[in-house]
Design a protein around this motif. Structure first.
Motif, short mmCIF file in Angstrom:
data_model
loop_
_atom_site.label_atom_id
_atom_site.label_comp_id
_atom_site.label_asym_id
_atom_site.label_seq_id
_atom_site.Cartn_x
_atom_site.Cartn_y
_atom_site.Cartn_z
N ALA A 130 0.81 -1.14 -0.03
CA ALA A 130 0.00 0.04 0.09
C ALA A 130 0.80 1.18 0.11
O ALA A 130 0.58 2.43 -0.74
N ALA A 131 2.11 1.17 0.87
CA ALA A 131 2.94 2.44 0.83
C ALA A 131 3.67 2.63 -0.64
O ALA A 131 3.56 3.71 -1.21
N ALA A 132 3.89 1.52 -1.41
CA ALA A 132 4.28 1.83 -2.79
C ALA A 132 3.60 2.26 -3.72
O ALA A 132 3.90 3.07 -4.43
N GLU A 133 2.21 2.07 -3.46
CA GLU A 133 1.04 2.61 -4.35
C GLU A 133 1.01 4.03 -3.97
O GLU A 133 0.88 4.95 -4.90
N LYS A 134 0.87 4.45 -2.69
CA LYS A 134 0.63 5.77 -2.40
C LYS A 134 1.69 6.59 -2.24
O LYS A 134 1.61 7.87 -2.91
N PHE A 135 2.93 6.05 -2.10
CA PHE A 135 4.20 7.22 -2.35
C PHE A 135 5.08 6.90 -3.84
O PHE A 135 5.97 7.45 -3.84
N GLU A 136 4.46 6.01 -4.57
CA GLU A 136 5.09 6.01 -6.06
C GLU A 136 6.36 5.40 -5.78
O GLU A 136 7.13 6.25 -6.38
N ALA A 137 6.68 4.39 -4.99
CA ALA A 137 7.94 4.11 -4.76
C ALA A 137 8.14 2.55 -5.15
O ALA A 137 6.89 1.93 -5.22
N TYR A 138 9.44 2.05 -5.01
CA TYR A 138 9.46 0.58 -5.25
C TYR A 138 9.46 -0.24 -4.20
O TYR A 138 9.98 0.34 -3.22
N GLU A 139 8.58 -0.93 -4.06
CA GLU A 139 8.14 -1.84 -2.83
C GLU A 139 9.40 -2.37 -2.11
O GLU A 139 9.36 -2.38 -0.81
N GLY A 140 10.25 -2.97 -2.93
CA GLY A 140 11.44 -3.50 -2.37
C GLY A 140 12.37 -2.65 -1.57
O GLY A 140 13.27 -3.00 -0.89
N ASP A 141 12.17 -1.24 -1.95
CA ASP A 141 13.13 -0.29 -1.33
C ASP A 141 12.43 0.24 -0.05
O ASP A 141 13.14 1.39 0.63
N LEU A 142 11.14 -0.24 0.32
CA LEU A 142 10.54 0.71 1.48
C LEU A 142 10.98 -0.26 2.85
O LEU A 142 11.20 -1.19 2.79
N GLY A 146 7.74 3.49 13.46
CA GLY A 146 6.37 3.96 13.03
C GLY A 146 6.37 4.90 11.94
O GLY A 146 5.38 5.55 11.84
N GLN A 147 7.46 4.83 11.07
CA GLN A 147 7.32 5.60 9.87
C GLN A 147 7.80 4.70 8.57
O GLN A 147 8.42 3.60 8.87
N VAL A 148 7.31 5.31 7.36
CA VAL A 148 7.73 4.75 6.20
C VAL A 148 9.05 5.44 5.54
O VAL A 148 8.82 6.61 5.34
N PHE A 149 10.01 4.62 5.31
CA PHE A 149 11.08 5.10 4.60
C PHE A 149 11.46 4.47 3.30
O PHE A 149 11.11 3.09 3.30
N VAL A 150 12.22 5.27 2.61
CA VAL A 150 12.69 4.62 1.12
C VAL A 150 14.22 4.68 1.34
O VAL A 150 14.76 5.55 1.99
N ARG A 151 14.92 3.63 1.11
CA ARG A 151 16.17 3.45 1.26
C ARG A 151 16.92 4.84 0.59
O ARG A 151 16.72 4.96 -0.44
N ARG A 159 17.28 7.61 1.92
CA ARG A 159 16.65 8.95 2.33
C ARG A 159 16.60 8.93 3.80
O ARG A 159 16.09 8.00 4.37
N SER A 160 17.09 10.01 4.31
CA SER A 160 16.85 10.06 5.91
C SER A 160 15.27 10.62 6.40
O SER A 160 15.00 10.27 7.73
N ALA A 161 14.89 11.13 5.42
CA ALA A 161 13.40 11.80 5.92
C ALA A 161 12.58 10.58 5.53
O ALA A 161 12.57 10.10 4.48
N PRO A 162 11.38 10.67 6.47
CA PRO A 162 10.50 9.55 6.15
C PRO A 162 9.37 9.93 5.09
O PRO A 162 9.37 11.09 4.75
N LEU A 163 8.77 8.93 4.28
CA LEU A 163 7.92 9.27 3.17
C LEU A 163 6.61 9.85 3.96
O LEU A 163 5.91 10.61 3.44
N GLY A 164 6.13 9.22 5.13
CA GLY A 164 4.96 9.20 6.03
C GLY A 164 5.11 8.50 7.24
O GLY A 164 5.81 7.80 7.34
N GLY A 165 3.94 8.82 7.93
CA GLY A 165 3.75 7.86 9.22
C GLY A 165 2.90 6.67 8.72
O GLY A 165 1.88 6.51 8.14
N LEU A 166 3.29 5.73 9.43
CA LEU A 166 2.71 4.26 9.35
C LEU A 166 1.48 4.54 9.88
O LEU A 166 0.40 3.93 9.42
N LYS A 167 0.97 5.16 10.90
CA LYS A 167 -0.40 5.08 11.37
C LYS A 167 -1.17 5.86 10.30
O LYS A 167 -2.36 5.51 10.32
#
Length: 770
Positions: free
Chosen positions: A544-556, A561-566, A568-576
């Protein structure tokens, strides 16, 4: 969606829930007194139940008259065998009934039960029940029970032998013929009680649909449901077992001491019924740790290398097999110790007597064999002039060795525990101080049901706010199981520990956990099931995070409690926030399941060689003692306890388990014993049955060794039961070093130690036979 370049995961914060001493999940409930135990439950209209037990250890029931009790004002129900299905049950042998029918086999057998408006009326009603018995000869010694011509306690058990176990590895007898040093000794261990501060208790209720609900202080809710369903002929969809908070179990709350009576009384009265056992009944009728008679014959070379061991175990099962066959199996698997021995022969016998029924107790038969095997190894080291710690290191299992039942040992940290305990304790073979000594003992144990298939399952459910609930059938009996399972789920899901809740078991809604809180299995078996369920939920969230943030699922990744992409130090968004959107407006509920199955199979009945367990546990204890030569009192000053835990999920919790295990092991070593006379318990109270208090305790030094277990969740092994196994042997060996007297029977009471000292003085003075 484009695939990003290879990122640097080190830019993101570390997600660390495993290996952290987080607060216990139920701590606030307990310290504030809000935790509800079975004895606290009081549904509307509840009646109070009491149980009438046998007057004799062995007798025929000629007549049973309950009419006077039924007429007593305030009595609402009286039940006997006539009110229960005529079926024998048992986990291994179908040899007992919920209510005695024709015969009683020990003083704890249930003859009748009553329910009344208050406890006093229920007690009075028991006194009005008239039972006519024909007393029969009884057997209280397993050796006497096996004698030719002895009466049979159960007609279908020739020689009163209920179970057998054997191991055949190599040819021990051939080695004994040529070995330069052969030692043979017999040891005895006593009957002890689990002594939970909370006695057995349960509440049963039958509703208008016929659905039976049992709230129970249990450590095995699914096992209990199976046995109740079989013994009372209740379909499982009409039987619900809810595990309450448990005030201590240690193996003793796997048996159904009160639940069958509760159910039948509730059915007969149409009202809820609660039974809370008093302390005297707990001592006289609950299951106990089996007394053992153990004979060890060991061949060694001049340097102390063990060449062969032949072992004979005789277990006093008491009146029924119950869980005894499992105890015999565990004892057999671990009896030869954690040592490389090419030739091992073992014969184990479980024998019926007219005494209390043996059940499982912390360590499942292994504290008994450890006391015998480690005491003899210490005596061998003394005779050969070899340091006791070095003889253990010389013979210690290594990675790649075969266990005594033929399994390859992988990822074991036994030698590391010996090194750790040597450096921490400053172990000295000869203390140099009078009446003072150090003793060492080693142990091996297992996680998961030995010689049986074991499994657990789990469900992870996310709430709309992004918090998660774990459902597991594995009960928490005070050992911190719910906390450990929450940490495993939080680590796998990338959540904070506080965002995960673990429900208590309820057989109507919890997924099945086969054996409950025993065999040090929950971290390993239930933990792997929770990890598997959480991993499935993680996959759904990452997709679901890959769809929302338009990212490659394998890099998430999910971290704190945060969603990160490999990269990057800043999260894409909150898990909650993500999970909340999946629920509303997305309409996607996250409910996943997972399971874990062990690969244990039954031991071969002829030679015992099989993949009986998935993994073994190793460790060692050192005890430092002083002995008062005037009184025989043994004072334990320090205990160092080194255990290979694989990975400590919650280090503080593991240290607590070690400290509690040492306490129980010290009681086994020094003070605890159920004293019987003709099958009757003579010391059924804490006034006469001596458990150690805080004032009696030594300084305990928990030593955590972490050699990752390949099969464990995050490398973890179980630890709870094994922490008490080596204690008694280490104390006995320390007492020898302090006194020069080798004791082969437990407990080491002042009376027994003083008698040994006097006997030694007579022998040294030439007044006794050598």
């Amino acid at each position: 969606m484009s695939e990003p370049e290879c990122p640097d995961p080190g830019l993101q914060p570390e997600h660390k829930v495993i290996g952290v001493s987080v607060p216990r999940i139920e701590a606030l409930e307990k310290v504030t007194g809000q935790a509800r135990f079975a004895a606290d439950l009081m549904p509307p209209g509840m009646l109070h139940g009491r149980i009438l037990r046998s007057r004799y250890p062995h007798a025929r029931i000629l007549n049973l008259d309950t009419s006077r009790a039924r007429r007593l004002a305030g009595v609402k129900a009286v039940v006997t065998w006539r009110d229960a299905p005529d079926v024998k049950i048992g986990l291994y042998t179908n040899d007992w009934r919920f209510f005695a029918k024709d015969k009683v086999h020990y003083l704890g057998d249930v003859v009748a039960a009553v329910a009344a408006v208050d406890v006093e009326t229920a007690r009075e009603a028991l006194e009005l029940i008239q039972v006519e018995y024909e007393e029969l000869p009884a057997l209280y010694d397993p050796l006497a029970a096996m004698e030719p011509g002895a009466i049979l306690i159960h007609d279908d058990a020739p020689g009163n032998v209920a179970a057998r176990n054997r191991i055949r590895k190599g040819d021990a007898e051939k080695v004994f013929v040529t070995a330069r040093h052969v030692f043979e000794d017999t040891y005895r261990t006593q009957m002890v009680d689990h002594c939970p501060l909370e006695t057995h208790a349960a509440v049963a209720q039958v509703d208008f649909s016929g659905k039976t609900t049992v709230w129970s202080s249990t450590q095995a809710p699914f096992n209990n449901r199976v046995t109740l369903a079989r013994g009372l002929r209740i379909p499982m969809n009409k039987l619900r077992v809810v595990a309450t908070h448990v005030g201590g179990a240690f193996g003793g709350k796997q048996d159904l001491m009160v639940e069958p009576s509760c159910v039948l009384l509730a059915r007969a009265s149409g009202r809820p019924v609660r039974i809370v056992v008093d302390r005297e009944e707990e001592f006289m009728a609950s299951t106990v740790r089996h007394p053992f008679i153990l004979t060890y014959k060991t061949a060694v070379d001049s340097g102390g290398r063990i060449l062969a061991r032949r072992i004979r175990l005789i277990l006093d099962f008491g009146a029924y097999n119950e869980l005894g066959e499992g105890v015999l199996r565990y004892a057999a698997l671990m009896a030869a110790g954690p040592y490389r021995i090419e030739h091992v022969w073992l014969d184990g016998l479980g024998v019926y007597t007219n005494r209390q029924v043996g059940g499982v107790m912390r360590g499942v038969g292994v504290p008994q064999v450890c006391f015998a095997g480690e005491s003899q190894l210490d005596a061998i080291a003394e005779e050969l002039g070899v340091d006791p710690l070095e003889i253990r290191r010389l013979n210690a299992f290594r990675d790649g060795d075969l266990s005594h039942n033929g399994q390859v040992l992988v990822g074991i940290g036994f030698r590391e525990t010996l090194e750790r305990i040597k450096s921490a304790s400053g172990f000295r073979w000869k203390s140099g101080r009078k009446n003072h000594g150090f003793g060492i003992a080693s142990k091996m144990y297992t996680c998961g049901a030995g010689g049986r298939h074991d499994y657990s399952s789990a469900v992870v459910r996310f709430n709309e706010d992004g918090t998660a609930v774990v459902q597991s059938g594995a009960p928490d009996v005070g050992q911190g199981a719910r906390t450990v399972l929450a940490q495993i789920a939080a680590q796998e899901l990338g959540l904070q520990y506080e965002d995960v809740w673990v429900d208590q078991p309820d057989t109507d809604v919890s997924p099945v956990d086969l054996f409950g809180a025993n065999a040090s299995r929950i971290t390993y078996v239930a933990g792997n099931a929770v990890k598997a369920a959480a991993a499935e939920a993680r996959k759904i969230i990452l997709k679901a995070a890959a769809e929302k943030f338009e990212a490659y699922e394998g890099d998430l990744n999910l971290v704190q409690g945060q969603v990160f992409v490999r990269g990057r130090s800043a999260p894409l968004g909150g898990l909650k926030d993500l999970v909340s959107e999946m629920h509303r407006p997305g309409g996607r509920t996250i409910v996943t399941s997972g399971a874990y199955h062990t690969t244990g199979v039954p031991m071969d009945p002829e030679h015992g060689q099989s993949h009986a367990v998935d993994l073994y546990l190793f460790g060692a204890h050192v005890a430092e003692v002083e002995v008062d030569p005037e009184t025989g009192k043994v004072t334990v000053l320090n205990v160092w306890a080194a255990h290979d835990v694989g990975k400590a999920i919650n280090p503080l919790n593991v240290e607590g388990q070690i400290e509690g295990g040492v306490h129980m092991g010290l009681g086994f070593a020094l003070t605890e014993e159920i004293v019987h006379e003709r099958g009757r318990t003579l010391n059924p109270s804490f006034h006469d049955y001596k458990i150690l208090t805080c004032a009696d305790m030594p300084v305990i030094h928990p030593l955590l060794v972490e050699v990752p277990e390949p099969l464990g969740p995050y490398g973890a092994r179980g630890v709870g039961e094994s922490t008490n196994i080596p204690t008694a042997a280490a104390v006995a060996n320390a007492v020898y070093q302090a006194t020069g007297v080798r004791f082969k029977e437990l407990p080491l009471t002042p009376e027994r130690v003083l008698a040994g000292l006097k006997q030694k003085a007579r022998l040294e003075g030439g007044d006794g036979e050598r």
